[in-house]
Scaffold this motif. Structure first.
Motif, short mmCIF file in Angstrom:
data_model
loop_
_atom_site.label_atom_id
_atom_site.label_comp_id
_atom_site.label_asym_id
_atom_site.label_seq_id
_atom_site.Cartn_x
_atom_site.Cartn_y
_atom_site.Cartn_z
N LYS A 107 0.85 -1.20 0.00
CA LYS A 107 0.00 0.00 0.00
C LYS A 107 0.88 1.24 0.00
CE LYS A 107 -4.19 -0.63 2.71
NZ LYS A 107 -4.80 -0.20 3.93
N SER A 112 0.94 6.91 1.86
CA SER A 112 -0.09 7.93 2.07
C SER A 112 -1.40 7.30 2.57
CB SER A 112 -0.36 8.69 0.77
OG SER A 112 -0.78 7.77 -0.22
N GLN A 113 -1.57 5.99 2.29
CA GLN A 113 -2.81 5.33 2.74
C GLN A 113 -2.66 4.65 4.11
OE1 GLN A 113 -4.40 2.72 -0.30
NE2 GLN A 113 -4.15 4.31 -1.85
N TYR A 114 -1.50 4.78 4.72
CA TYR A 114 -1.32 4.23 6.07
C TYR A 114 -2.02 5.13 7.08
CZ TYR A 114 2.32 0.72 4.94
OH TYR A 114 3.01 -0.36 4.48
N SER A 115 -2.55 4.52 8.14
CA SER A 115 -3.10 5.33 9.23
C SER A 115 -1.93 5.94 10.00
CB SER A 115 -3.92 4.46 10.17
OG SER A 115 -3.06 3.57 10.86
N LYS A 116 -2.25 6.88 10.93
CA LYS A 116 -1.17 7.56 11.67
C LYS A 116 -0.31 6.54 12.44
CE LYS A 116 -0.27 11.72 14.25
NZ LYS A 116 -0.30 11.85 15.70
N GLY A 117 -0.99 5.61 13.11
CA GLY A 117 -0.27 4.60 13.89
C GLY A 117 0.58 3.69 13.00
N MET A 118 0.07 3.41 11.80
CA MET A 118 0.85 2.57 10.86
C MET A 118 2.06 3.33 10.34
SD MET A 118 -2.31 0.91 8.79
CE MET A 118 -1.45 -0.02 7.52
N LYS A 119 1.88 4.63 10.09
CA LYS A 119 3.02 5.45 9.64
C LYS A 119 4.11 5.45 10.71
CE LYS A 119 0.76 8.64 6.49
NZ LYS A 119 -0.21 9.72 6.53
N GLY A 122 -0.02 8.81 18.49
CA GLY A 122 -1.06 8.59 17.47
C GLY A 122 -1.55 7.16 17.35
N MET A 123 -1.05 6.27 18.19
CA MET A 123 -1.49 4.88 18.09
C MET A 123 -2.63 4.61 19.07
SD MET A 123 2.05 2.80 17.98
CE MET A 123 3.28 3.22 16.78
N ASP A 124 -3.52 3.69 18.69
CA ASP A 124 -4.54 3.34 19.67
C ASP A 124 -3.87 2.50 20.76
OD1 ASP A 124 -4.89 0.51 19.37
OD2 ASP A 124 -5.97 0.88 17.51
#
Ligand SMILES: Nc1ncnc2c1ncn2[C@@H]1O[C@H](COP(=O)(O)OP(=O)(O)OP(=O)(O)O)[C@@H](O)[C@H]1O
Ligand SMILES: [Mg+2]
Length: 283
Positions: free
Chosen positions: A127, A130-137, A161-163
């Motif tokens: 992916k 740019s399509q990663y969520s904040k926590g994934m980034k 920024g992670m849950d």
């Protein structure tokens, strides 16, 4: 050899206010050392000076014995850096972001995939970032820092920024890395993060280190535990040392429940530093 040695380090962006103001500390190899402080304290500035993203004055910052004012590209492989607002290439996939970094150091695809798996982002391998969520980034940035298998990891707000579930998973990964010998330098404004991760914590405020200690020792030195008596919707807090008052209340037998309350690291931060960890949290 110390993992990190800092001697009287000062830095100012504008020549007037010191963002970092005469700090000195050492970090042992294998240690997890944290900087705990509120927003604007100078945590990111410090970590930039430690990793040569801002060039410190000679003889002020040593990492693994290397004077960071003179560190070259080869040395930089030995340290991993993950910043809160780090730059990723948005059009490239997660894998490609890591590949371009890893290629500089001759690191292969398999190692990249191993790191992505470790941080649970392998499914998002193809992916665009740019399509990663904040926590994934944040995890992708961490993966980039890990791909060279560094001896020391510098982490600026690593779970920002992670849950909570992912944050706790990432902390587990970091602890595992530490168990296998990686030294960690972590900044955070989250007392839970500091307490869960760090062997020693520097209380940091307005560019200065106010205290350095282990979480247990802070609690022993500054923490006051209190006993909470709940009477209907009212509650009464008594210092645990006040045995006379405690016995009196117990004997009066008018309470519904009794709880013991330990001081949190934030309570102790406020006591030692004179302000809290959140913005506008002045005493
Ligand atoms: N590039 C810059 N130019 C000028 N001033 C800066 C720059 N970066 C940071 N500062 C200032 O230096 C001080 C310390 O900022 P720094 O980003 O190091 O704090 P921080 O503890 O990382 O805060 P946060 O928790 O919000 O990330 C602040 O007063 C900030 O406004
Ligand atoms: Mg910061």
């Amino acid at each position: 050899m110390k993992a990190i040695e800092v001697k009287h380090l000062t830095f100012s962006y504008d020549g007037r206010v010191n963002a970092v103001d005469d700090i000195s500390f050492t970090v042992e190899q294998g240690e997890v050392f944290g900087f705990l402080g509120p927003s604007g304290a100078g945590k990111s500035t410090t970590i930039k000076l430690l990793t040569r993203l801002l060039v410190p004055k000679a003889n002020r910052v040593f990492v693994l014995g290397q004077d960071m004012a003179k560190a070259d590209y080869r040395f930089m492989r030995r340290i991993g850096i993950a910043f809160e607002n780090d730059v990723l290439y948005p059009e490239l996939t997660g894998f490609e972001n890591l590949y371009y970094h890893a290629k500089l150091y001759g690191i292969g695809k398999q190692e990249i995939e191993e790191v992505m798996k470790m941080l649970d982002i392998l499914d998002a391998r193809d992916k665009p970032a740019s399509q990663y969520s904040k926590g994934m980034k944040t995890r992708l940035v961490l993966a980039r820092a890990l791909v060279t298998k560094p001896q020391i990891l510098f982490l600026d707000e690593p779970t920002s920024g992670m849950d909570p579930d992912i944050a706790s998973y990432v902390r587990k990964v970091l602890k595992e890395l530490n168990k296998n010998g990686t030294t960690l330098f972590v900044t955070t404004h989250d007392m839970h993060e500091a307490e869960q991760l760090c062997d020693r914590i520097a209380f940091f405020s307005s560019g200065k280190i106010v205290a350095v200690d282990t979480p247990e020792s802070y609690k022993k030195r500054y923490g006051e535990s209190r006993i909470l008596f709940q009477v209907g919707s009212d509650s009464l807090q008594i210092d645990r040392k006040d045995k006379e008052e405690l016995l009196k209340l117990i004997k009066q037998d008018q309470w519904d429940s009794i709880h013991s309350q330990e001081a949190t690291l934030e309570d102790i931060f406020i006591k030692v530093v004179g302000r809290g960890l959140k913005e506008g949290d002045e005493l």
